[in-house]
Design a protein around this motif. Structure first.
Motif, PDB file in Angstrom:
ATOM      1  N   ASN A  94       0.806  -1.225   0.000  1.00  0.00           N
ATOM      2  CA  ASN A  94       0.000   0.000   0.000  1.00  0.00           C
ATOM      3  C   ASN A  94       0.841   1.278   0.000  1.00  0.00           C
ATOM      4  OD1 ASN A  94      -2.432  -1.492   0.192  1.00  0.00           O
ATOM      5  ND2 ASN A  94      -2.068  -1.754   2.372  1.00  0.00           N
ATOM      6  N   ALA A  95       2.126   1.145   0.167  1.00  0.00           N
ATOM      7  CA  ALA A  95       3.002   2.321   0.262  1.00  0.00           C
ATOM      8  C   ALA A  95       3.256   2.930  -1.113  1.00  0.00           C
ATOM      9  CB  ALA A  95       4.327   1.934   0.909  1.00  0.00           C
ATOM     10  N   SER A  96       3.428   4.228  -1.118  1.00  0.00           N
ATOM     11  CA  SER A  96       3.745   4.926  -2.367  1.00  0.00           C
ATOM     12  C   SER A  96       5.198   4.635  -2.759  1.00  0.00           C
ATOM     13  CB  SER A  96       3.574   6.435  -2.179  1.00  0.00           C
ATOM     14  OG  SER A  96       4.581   6.930  -1.310  1.00  0.00           O
ATOM     15  N   PRO A  97       5.513   4.782  -4.032  1.00  0.00           N
ATOM     16  CA  PRO A  97       6.913   4.615  -4.447  1.00  0.00           C
ATOM     17  C   PRO A  97       7.855   5.542  -3.668  1.00  0.00           C
ATOM     18  CG  PRO A  97       5.499   4.608  -6.378  1.00  0.00           C
ATOM     19  CD  PRO A  97       4.626   4.969  -5.199  1.00  0.00           C
ATOM     20  N   GLU A  98       7.405   6.760  -3.382  1.00  0.00           N
ATOM     21  CA  GLU A  98       8.244   7.706  -2.629  1.00  0.00           C
ATOM     22  C   GLU A  98       8.533   7.192  -1.219  1.00  0.00           C
ATOM     23  OE1 GLU A  98       6.236   9.418  -5.943  1.00  0.00           O
ATOM     24  OE2 GLU A  98       5.270   8.640  -4.143  1.00  0.00           O
TER      25      GLU A  98
END
Length: 185
Positions: A94-98
């Motif tokens: 669920n984490a963003s690439p950033e």
């Protein structure tokens, strides 16, 4: 391309990490870490180094602990619970690439020799224990330092085990204070 091999929990995590970086990965398949997987991780550690990136929950910490006990010298990357939560589901997927890139850039290696740089008095001074905001502050400061959220005792242990300097802690606390509390030390 990331030099180290990234160890994650499952296929969805691999997909998320591939959106962020070009890297070789090993999926452990949750708690089903067997000797074959550990051997793969040991070989990867020997050849290229390993970064463990597991979910910011109990299961993820348990998996991280199992790997850490069996494979020495690995790096630990952590995303915060808020970065890994989407619609009530928590995980690296669920984490963003950033967020993933930040976690990998902040990966820390456990020191072979435990230090005692920090004490409970430091935790009290920096308001990381002993007050109503301590849990939130540990989450924010842990995220800044790349050591993740934990309870007070674990946080103190991580400060000492990951070779965090006083200066690094002060800088992280000041960043959190400025960003969230509009104050500095």
């Amino acid at each position: 391309m990331i030099k180290e091999v990234i160890v994650v929990e499952g296929r969805d995590d691999i997909t998320a990490v591939k959106r962020a970086v070009d890297a070789e990965m090993i999926a452990v398949g949750g708690f089903g870490i067997n000797s074959k997987i550990i051997s793969k991780i040991k070989e990867a550690q020997k050849r290229r180094g390993v970064i463990v990136l597991t979910d910011p929950d109990f299961a993820g910490e348990k998996i991280r602990s199992i790997i850490s006990k069996r494979v020495k010298g690995i790096k630990h990357a952590r995303i915060s619970q808020s970065e890994g939560t989407k619609n009530g589901d928590i995980g690296v997927e669920n984490a963003s690439p950033e967020s993933i890139i930040r976690a990998l850039n902040n990966a820390k290696c456990e020191t072979q020799k435990k230090t005692y740089e920090f004490t409970i008095e430091d935790m009290l001074f920096f308001k990381l224990v002993g007050n109503s905001e301590a849990k939130k502050r540990r989450d924010l400061v842990g995220n800044e330092l790349g050591i993740g959220y934990s309870n007070g005792a674990q946080f103190l242990s991580r400060l000492n085990n990951f070779g965090i300097s006083k200066e690094e802690l002060i800088n992280a606390v000041n960043t959190v204070n400025r960003r969230y509390y509009d104050e500095g030390i």
